[in-house]
Scaffold this motif. Structure first.
Motif, PDB file in Angstrom:
ATOM      1  N   GLY A  93      48.450  28.053  46.144  1.00 20.32           N
ATOM      2  CA  GLY A  93      47.760  27.512  44.978  1.00 20.32           C
ATOM      3  C   GLY A  93      46.336  27.979  44.813  1.00 20.32           C
ATOM      4  N   SER A  94      45.837  28.786  45.740  1.00 18.09           N
ATOM      5  CA  SER A  94      44.457  29.269  45.660  1.00 18.09           C
ATOM      6  C   SER A  94      44.381  30.572  44.868  1.00 18.09           C
ATOM      7  CB  SER A  94      43.888  29.485  47.063  1.00 18.09           C
ATOM      8  OG  SER A  94      44.607  30.507  47.739  1.00 18.09           O
ATOM      9  N   LEU A  95      43.177  30.920  44.459  1.00 16.73           N
ATOM     10  CA  LEU A  95      42.955  32.139  43.689  1.00 16.73           C
ATOM     11  C   LEU A  95      43.045  33.367  44.588  1.00 16.73           C
ATOM     12  CD1 LEU A  95      42.001  33.588  41.071  1.00 16.73           C
ATOM     13  CD2 LEU A  95      39.648  33.195  41.858  1.00 16.73           C
ATOM     14  N   ASP A  96      43.776  34.374  44.127  1.00 15.37           N
ATOM     15  CA  ASP A  96      43.828  35.655  44.830  1.00 15.37           C
ATOM     16  C   ASP A  96      42.652  36.490  44.323  1.00 15.37           C
ATOM     17  OD1 ASP A  96      44.329  38.189  45.850  1.00 15.37           O
ATOM     18  OD2 ASP A  96      46.504  38.003  45.651  1.00 15.37           O
ATOM     19  N   ARG A  97      41.529  36.393  44.999  1.00  9.50           N
ATOM     20  CA  ARG A  97      40.299  37.034  44.543  1.00  9.50           C
ATOM     21  C   ARG A  97      40.406  38.560  44.529  1.00  9.50           C
ATOM     22  NH1 ARG A  97      36.404  33.115  44.508  1.00  9.50           N
ATOM     23  NH2 ARG A  97      36.978  31.210  45.610  1.00  9.50           N
ATOM     24  N   THR A  98      41.117  39.095  45.498  1.00  8.16           N
ATOM     25  CA  THR A  98      41.259  40.549  45.565  1.00  8.16           C
ATOM     26  C   THR A  98      42.022  41.074  44.358  1.00  8.16           C
ATOM     27  OG1 THR A  98      41.226  40.499  47.986  1.00  8.16           O
ATOM     28  CG2 THR A  98      42.115  42.474  46.933  1.00  8.16           C
ATOM     29  N   ALA A  99      43.115  40.409  44.005  1.00  6.46           N
ATOM     30  CA  ALA A  99      43.918  40.833  42.860  1.00  6.46           C
ATOM     31  C   ALA A  99      43.125  40.714  41.565  1.00  6.46           C
ATOM     32  CB  ALA A  99      45.193  39.994  42.780  1.00  6.46           C
ATOM     33  N   LEU A 100      42.374  39.625  41.436  1.00 10.34           N
ATOM     34  CA  LEU A 100      41.581  39.425  40.224  1.00 10.34           C
ATOM     35  C   LEU A 100      40.458  40.451  40.138  1.00 10.34           C
ATOM     36  CD1 LEU A 100      41.036  37.725  37.713  1.00 10.34           C
ATOM     37  CD2 LEU A 100      39.629  36.214  39.131  1.00 10.34           C
ATOM     38  N   ARG A 101      39.803  40.716  41.270  1.00  8.76           N
ATOM     39  CA  ARG A 101      38.713  41.687  41.283  1.00  8.76           C
ATOM     40  C   ARG A 101      39.205  43.059  40.843  1.00  8.76           C
ATOM     41  NH1 ARG A 101      37.497  41.505  46.346  1.00  8.76           N
ATOM     42  NH2 ARG A 101      35.831  39.958  46.232  1.00  8.76           N
ATOM     43  N   ARG A 102      40.384  43.440  41.300  1.00  8.33           N
ATOM     44  CA  ARG A 102      40.908  44.759  40.954  1.00  8.33           C
ATOM     45  C   ARG A 102      41.190  44.887  39.461  1.00  8.33           C
ATOM     46  NH1 ARG A 102      44.865  45.418  46.241  1.00  8.33           N
ATOM     47  NH2 ARG A 102      43.232  46.220  47.644  1.00  8.33           N
ATOM     48  N   GLN A 103      41.510  43.772  38.822  1.00  4.80           N
ATOM     49  CA  GLN A 103      41.726  43.817  37.377  1.00  4.80           C
ATOM     50  C   GLN A 103      40.410  43.978  36.626  1.00  4.80           C
ATOM     51  OE1 GLN A 103      44.222  41.436  35.029  1.00  4.80           O
ATOM     52  NE2 GLN A 103      45.767  41.072  36.603  1.00  4.80           N
ATOM     53  N   VAL A 104      39.412  43.194  37.003  1.00  4.50           N
ATOM     54  CA  VAL A 104      38.190  43.160  36.202  1.00  4.50           C
ATOM     55  C   VAL A 104      37.292  44.372  36.427  1.00  4.50           C
ATOM     56  CG1 VAL A 104      38.237  40.645  36.090  1.00  4.50           C
ATOM     57  CG2 VAL A 104      36.919  41.756  37.887  1.00  4.50           C
ATOM     58  N   VAL A 105      37.344  44.997  37.622  1.00  6.94           N
ATOM     59  CA  VAL A 105      36.471  46.149  37.849  1.00  6.94           C
ATOM     60  C   VAL A 105      36.965  47.382  37.107  1.00  6.94           C
ATOM     61  CG1 VAL A 105      35.711  45.320  40.101  1.00  6.94           C
ATOM     62  CG2 VAL A 105      37.668  46.871  39.969  1.00  6.94           C
ATOM     63  N   LYS A 106      38.210  47.365  36.674  1.00  8.66           N
ATOM     64  CA  LYS A 106      38.771  48.524  35.986  1.00  8.66           C
ATOM     65  C   LYS A 106      38.810  48.355  34.465  1.00  8.66           C
ATOM     66  CE  LYS A 106      41.721  49.707  39.935  1.00  8.66           C
ATOM     67  NZ  LYS A 106      43.113  49.843  40.435  1.00  8.66           N
ATOM     68  N   ASP A 107      38.497  47.158  33.983  1.00  9.40           N
ATOM     69  CA  ASP A 107      38.610  46.883  32.549  1.00  9.40           C
ATOM     70  C   ASP A 107      37.464  45.967  32.135  1.00  9.40           C
ATOM     71  OD1 ASP A 107      39.293  45.940  29.997  1.00  9.40           O
ATOM     72  OD2 ASP A 107      41.440  46.144  30.398  1.00  9.40           O
ATOM     73  N   ILE A 108      36.499  46.502  31.400  1.00  8.84           N
ATOM     74  CA  ILE A 108      35.316  45.736  31.026  1.00  8.84           C
ATOM     75  C   ILE A 108      35.671  44.538  30.154  1.00  8.84           C
ATOM     76  CG2 ILE A 108      34.840  47.149  28.990  1.00  8.84           C
ATOM     77  CD1 ILE A 108      32.270  45.519  31.362  1.00  8.84           C
ATOM     78  N   SER A 109      36.707  44.663  29.316  1.00  9.37           N
ATOM     79  CA  SER A 109      37.089  43.543  28.460  1.00  9.37           C
ATOM     80  C   SER A 109      37.632  42.381  29.294  1.00  9.37           C
ATOM     81  CB  SER A 109      38.134  43.982  27.424  1.00  9.37           C
ATOM     82  OG  SER A 109      39.347  44.367  28.056  1.00  9.37           O
ATOM     83  N   LYS A 110      38.346  42.692  30.372  1.00  5.16           N
ATOM     84  CA  LYS A 110      38.844  41.640  31.257  1.00  5.16           C
ATOM     85  C   LYS A 110      37.697  40.994  32.024  1.00  5.16           C
ATOM     86  CE  LYS A 110      43.562  43.341  31.923  1.00  5.16           C
ATOM     87  NZ  LYS A 110      44.589  43.781  32.903  1.00  5.16           N
ATOM     88  N   LYS A 111      36.727  41.804  32.405  1.00  5.78           N
ATOM     89  CA  LYS A 111      35.544  41.266  33.083  1.00  5.78           C
ATOM     90  C   LYS A 111      34.823  40.278  32.173  1.00  5.78           C
ATOM     91  CE  LYS A 111      31.046  42.743  34.915  1.00  5.78           C
ATOM     92  NZ  LYS A 111      30.219  42.217  33.809  1.00  5.78           N
ATOM     93  N   GLN A 112      34.644  40.641  30.910  1.00  2.00           N
ATOM     94  CA  GLN A 112      33.968  39.758  29.966  1.00  2.00           C
ATOM     95  C   GLN A 112      34.768  38.480  29.732  1.00  2.00           C
ATOM     96  OE1 GLN A 112      33.602  42.509  26.706  1.00  2.00           O
ATOM     97  NE2 GLN A 112      31.613  43.278  27.389  1.00  2.00           N
TER      98      GLN A 112
END
Length: 233
Positions: A90-109
């Motif tokens: 039930g916890s956040l997978d920070r590594t998976a989320l980080r990999r999404q946002v560092v590659k896509d500025i719109s996802k980061k925003q």
């Protein structure tokens, strides 16, 4: 008196062209922001300040709290980034989320619009609590101080700098990420040069821990002179 007047945004997100608007109100408590790039050594600086008797608020700790299992923020992240962002426990997978946002500025925003308002609201609450207790000063560790245009809400800004290679190695070791992921994260942040010119005091963390502590002690002296009140206890 409040530090930041904001409204949390969880599931209803503005368009990618909109920015988070933050209204800043100054209070009587002396607010010191400690910022710097990922892996620069902000936490080491704040731990030293805490040992000297300062009240310290950690924005990263607040960020971890607002995405606790079952929270509205975590549900919003799963809704907008996929259920794969949530681990089996039930916890956040920070590594998976980080990999999404560092590659896509719109996802980061998009992520920033989900999580940052609540972080700032809780930060404001903690500052207000300390102010009501009569605490003369507070240290706030704010990693994205300049990126989020929050510097104007503080009486003093301290930036911790370090070599990019040192920051990369620390991130790989601390967060157990690949070098590529660490460098991608650093690429998203304002370079040290851009932070230095906007800061009141610079702490250089390129040397030993003793060198760092000496810089922190000099910062405390500068802080007391700037605030005109004795802030250490």
């Amino acid at each position: 008196m409040s530090f930041l007047n904001i409204t949390p945004i969880l599931c209803k997100l503005p368009s990618s062209t909109q920015r988070l608007h933050i209204q800043v109100k100054m209070g009587s408590i002396f607010k010191v922001a400690v910022t710097g790039g990922a892996g620069s050594g902000k936490t080491s600086v704040c731990n030293r300040l805490k040992s000297l008797g300062f009240e310290v608020i950690d924005a990263d700790a607040i960020a971890r709290a607002v995405v606790s299992p079952g929270s509205a923020v975590l549900e919003a992240i799963a809704k907008h980034f996929g259920s794969g962002m949530i681990r089996r426990d039930g916890s956040l997978d920070r590594t998976a989320l980080r990999r999404q946002v560092v590659k896509d500025i719109s996802k980061k925003q998009k992520l920033e619009r989900i999580i940052h308002p609540l972080i700032l609201e809780r930060m404001q609450d903690e500052i207000t609590t300390l102010e009501n207790q009569g605490v003369p000063a507070v240290i706030v560790e704010v990693p994205l101080l300049f990126e989020l245009n929050l510097a104007q809400g503080f009486d003093m800004v301290v930036t911790v700098i370090s070599d990019r290679e040192q920051k990369t190695e620390r991130l790989c070791r601390r967060d157990r990420v690949t070098r590529e992921d660490a460098e991608a994260l650093l690429d998203l942040q304002l370079p040290d040069e851009g932070k230095i010119e906007k800061s009141d005091f610079i702490i250089d963390n390129k040397g030993s821990i003793d060198d760092l502590y000496r810089d922190v002690d000099r910062m405390v002296q500068f802080l007391n002179e700037k605030s005109r009140i004795g802030l250490t206890r």
